[in-house]
Design a protein around this motif. Structure first.
Motif, short mmCIF file in Angstrom:
data_model
loop_
_atom_site.label_atom_id
_atom_site.label_comp_id
_atom_site.label_asym_id
_atom_site.label_seq_id
_atom_site.Cartn_x
_atom_site.Cartn_y
_atom_site.Cartn_z
N GLU A 30 34.22 47.64 55.79
CA GLU A 30 35.11 48.86 55.70
C GLU A 30 36.39 48.17 55.80
O GLU A 30 37.37 48.89 55.24
CB GLU A 30 34.62 49.55 57.13
CG GLU A 30 35.48 50.68 57.29
CD GLU A 30 35.20 51.46 58.59
OE1 GLU A 30 36.33 52.17 58.86
OE2 GLU A 30 34.27 51.24 58.95
N HIS A 31 36.84 47.24 56.69
CA HIS A 31 38.01 46.62 56.85
C HIS A 31 38.64 46.30 55.48
O HIS A 31 39.91 46.37 55.13
CB HIS A 31 37.92 45.48 57.67
CG HIS A 31 39.44 44.76 57.83
ND1 HIS A 31 40.31 45.31 58.22
CD2 HIS A 31 39.85 43.60 57.22
CE1 HIS A 31 41.45 44.56 58.27
NE2 HIS A 31 41.19 43.30 57.43
N ASP A 32 37.71 45.42 54.29
CA ASP A 32 38.18 44.88 53.17
C ASP A 32 38.52 46.33 52.26
O ASP A 32 39.23 46.26 51.46
CB ASP A 32 36.93 44.23 52.52
CG ASP A 32 36.56 43.01 53.41
OD1 ASP A 32 37.14 41.93 52.95
OD2 ASP A 32 35.88 43.22 54.18
N PHE A 33 37.59 47.40 52.23
CA PHE A 33 38.02 48.32 51.52
C PHE A 33 39.47 49.08 52.06
O PHE A 33 40.26 49.33 51.05
CB PHE A 33 36.86 49.47 51.76
CG PHE A 33 35.39 48.90 51.28
CD1 PHE A 33 35.46 48.00 50.27
CD2 PHE A 33 34.24 49.42 51.71
CE1 PHE A 33 34.34 47.52 49.81
CE2 PHE A 33 33.07 48.96 51.55
CZ PHE A 33 33.09 47.97 50.36
N GLN A 34 39.61 49.08 53.18
CA GLN A 34 40.84 49.74 53.61
C GLN A 34 42.16 48.99 53.37
O GLN A 34 43.06 49.19 53.00
CB GLN A 34 40.80 49.89 55.26
CG GLN A 34 39.86 51.00 55.70
CD GLN A 34 39.70 51.04 57.24
OE1 GLN A 34 40.44 50.34 57.86
NE2 GLN A 34 39.02 51.98 57.59
N ARG A 35 41.79 47.53 53.27
CA ARG A 35 42.96 46.36 53.20
C ARG A 35 43.28 46.66 51.60
O ARG A 35 44.18 46.49 51.14
CB ARG A 35 42.62 45.28 53.59
CG ARG A 35 43.68 43.93 53.20
CD ARG A 35 42.82 42.81 53.35
NE ARG A 35 41.93 42.62 52.47
CZ ARG A 35 40.91 41.65 52.56
NH1 ARG A 35 40.65 40.97 53.54
NH2 ARG A 35 39.97 41.62 51.56
N ASP A 36 42.50 46.62 50.84
CA ASP A 36 42.57 46.68 49.24
C ASP A 36 42.70 47.96 48.63
O ASP A 36 42.75 48.26 47.42
CB ASP A 36 41.41 45.60 48.50
CG ASP A 36 41.70 44.18 48.94
OD1 ASP A 36 42.58 43.75 48.41
OD2 ASP A 36 41.04 43.78 49.76
N MET A 37 42.52 48.97 49.57
CA MET A 37 42.42 50.30 49.19
C MET A 37 41.55 50.63 48.04
O MET A 37 41.96 51.06 46.83
CB MET A 37 43.77 50.73 48.46
CG MET A 37 44.84 50.75 49.77
SD MET A 37 46.43 51.40 49.30
CE MET A 37 46.92 49.89 48.69
N LEU B 236 28.44 40.05 45.97
CA LEU B 236 28.72 41.17 44.80
C LEU B 236 29.75 42.07 45.01
O LEU B 236 30.84 42.16 44.28
CB LEU B 236 27.52 41.77 44.26
CG LEU B 236 26.48 40.75 43.80
CD1 LEU B 236 25.16 41.71 43.25
CD2 LEU B 236 26.78 40.04 42.79
N VAL B 237 29.86 42.83 46.36
CA VAL B 237 30.84 43.76 46.67
C VAL B 237 32.26 43.10 46.90
O VAL B 237 33.28 43.56 46.28
CB VAL B 237 30.33 44.57 47.72
CG1 VAL B 237 31.68 45.35 48.13
CG2 VAL B 237 29.34 45.39 47.51
N THR B 238 32.19 41.89 47.51
CA THR B 238 33.39 41.03 47.80
C THR B 238 34.20 40.56 46.43
O THR B 238 35.33 40.66 46.22
CB THR B 238 33.14 39.94 48.65
OG1 THR B 238 32.43 40.25 49.60
CG2 THR B 238 34.27 38.97 48.87
#
Length: 529
Positions: free
Chosen positions: A390-397, A425-427
């Motif tokens: 969740e944090h990665d998605f928020q950081r990179d929008m 794969l998601v990263t």
């Protein structure tokens, strides 16, 4: 060469003179026998003397000549009989005629048989001489070290020990070590080729004055094995031993010989030796290189494992750091937001447990420990991955969307393995879209049944896609297109799935972006076996 030709001419002339002399004697004797038999009143089997004529002529006549001369002698005998006695009945004369004809015929037959035997003997001698010439040529020009040795005295000595009651030569040697020295002193070298002399080194006093004990290494048991082979009556011996050359170098050789059935033939036994020193040194170097390669392989494995762990642990440890920083910010508020602090602490615990599972899974893989498969609900796994990142998605929008299956899908697998593959794969998808417009940054995860055996879980991004050059090396360890990447993620993902009977397929979507498809067996491949 000229003297040899002259000598041959002299010998030939002497032989010709001898044949002429014998021919004249035979002619005179034949004429005398005919005259006495036909024109005198001697009442005896004088025609028997034609036998001497045949014997004198045999050396210079061929088989046909001898046969014709026999016919002539028989005709002269018949002519003399009819000339002297006519056609009247004279029994004593007829008996003398029969004896004479029989003697002439028998002599002719014996001469012809002797000629056949003589021709056969000459041919056999020619073959023997040719065979000896070939053998001598092979012996002298062979690149294998060859000796001709006289083992007759050694065999006699060993047979005398057996006659005295010795049944085990090796056991006898333990209490009487001097027996081998005695045996070596009884061996006589008859001949040796150039390769043999080269093997032992230059000898100023010749090989015939030496015993082989001089060249046998003190701790070598090959010669004892050889003596034991003769003692036991074996027909063949082959052994590997060490020789000491004239200059003190050690040579490893294979020694081979065959023993004759006839004991009297032990006076000429051919011994062959092949120098395998270089071959053994090369094999030793090869073994050392293989050992070094194995050590390098182990070091590379450790390096790969370290890189893998660093790659796998980077995400949960990074999340722990971010959540800890968030927790501190919530604590620094006045008043502290304890509810937010609790959520951050729970996320720290969750990520710590995931890091622990990664280490536990790696250790189990190295120790081949049991990793029990379990029923994994893939939709739940996807939602857990969404929460973890969740944090990665928020950081990179980045938007994270899921196309669920028509019905719940469960597979029997190691949960942490599937989650690690999906997170990787998601990263990669998140990182691939950092240069993409914000409104297009989206990850689409699709889940569906591929067939009765496999389930398909695909991860699609909307980034630039995969170039042709990168596609060819995409799953190669340490290949990466990222400046700070290690190139281990996709290689580990594919190996993880393939180890469980699955696949990882990469490609470009027709509408843009890259797509990775995880093909997962419904039943764990190891469990089925």
């Amino acid at each position: 060469m000229g003297s040899a030709i002259v000598s041959k001419l002299i010998n030939r002339r002497g032989t010709l003179s001898h044949e002429i002399t014998l021919g004249l004697i035979a002619l005179v004797l034949g004429a005398t026998v005919f005259y006495v038999d036909a024109f005198t009143e001697v009442e005896s089997a004088i025609a028997v003397l034609y036998v001497i004529v045949l014997l004198l002529s045999a050396e210079m006549l061929t088989r046909i000549g001898t046969t014709l001369l026999t016919i002539v002698c028989a005709a002269l005998t018949l002519f003399a009989y009819f000339y002297s006695h006519g056609l009247g009945e004279n029994v004593p004369a007829q008996l003398r005629l029969a004896v004479s004809l029989a003697a002439i015929t028998i002599t002719c037959a014996l001469i012809l048989r002797n000629e056949t035997a003589r021709a056969g003997l000459i041919e056999a001698n020619l073959h023997l001489r040719d065979s000896e010439t070939r053998y001598r040529y092979i012996f002298e020009h062979s690149r294998i070290a060859l000796w001709e040795r006289d083992y007759s005295a050694v065999r006699s000595f060993l047979m005398s020990l057996k006659a005295e009651g010795v049944s085990d030569l090796k056991d006898y040697y333990r209490t009487n070590p001097g027996v081998i020295v005695a045996c070596t002193g009884l061996i006589r070298t008859i001949a040796a080729n150039d390769a043999a002399m080269e093997l032992l080194g230059h000898m100023t006093d010749g090989l015939h004055s030496r015993t082989m004990r001089r060249y046998i290494a003190p701790d070598d048991d090959t010669f004892l094995d050889l003596m034991n082979a003769i003692f036991c009556g074996e027909r063949h011996f082959e052994g590997k031993g060490n020789l000491i050359t004239e200059n003190g170098e050690s040579r490893l050789v294979i020694m081979s010989m065959s023993f004759p059935e006839d004991p009297t033939a032990f006076n000429r036994v051919v011994v062959g030796m092949v120098d395998i020193t270089q071959r053994e040194m090369m094999q030793k170097a090869l073994r050392e290189a293989q050992d070094e390669l194995a050590r390098a392989s182990r070091a590379a494995t450790v390096g790969t494992l370290s890189a893998s762990l660093a790659h796998e642990l980077n995400q949960p440890l990074g999340a722990i750091v971010v959540n800890a920083q968030t927790l501190l910010r919530w604590l620094n508020r006045e008043p502290p937001d304890l509810a937010a602090v609790r959520r951050s602490a729970e996320r720290i615990i969750r990520d710590s447990q995931r890091a622990s599972e990664i280490i536990h899974n790696t250790r189990s893989m190295l120790t081949q420990g049991d990793r029990t498969p379990e029923r994994v609900d893939l939709e739940t796994l996807i939602e857990e991955t969404r929460a973890l990142m969740e944090h990665d998605f928020q950081r990179d929008m980045v938007d994270f969307d899921v196309n669920p299956a028509e019905m719940p899908l469960k597979v029997k697998a190691i949960r942490i393995e599937l989650q690690q593959v999906l997170i990787n794969l998601v990263t990669n998808a998140v990182q691939a879209m950092r240069e993409t417009a914000i409104d297009r940054r989206k990850i689409l995860v699709s889940l569906g049944r591929k067939d009765d055996i496999f389930v398909s879980l695909s991860v699609r991004d909307f980034g630039p896609g995969i170039s042709e050059e990168a596609m060819a090396k995409l799953f190669t360890p340490f290949f990466t297109t990222k400046p700070s990447g290690m190139g281990m993620g996709l290689s580990i993902c594919r190996s993880t799935l393939e180890a469980r009977g699955g696949q990882l397929i990469a490609g470009n979507h027709p509408d843009g972006g890259a797509i990775f498809e995880m093909i997962i067996p419904i039943e764990d491949d190891h469990d089925q076996r």
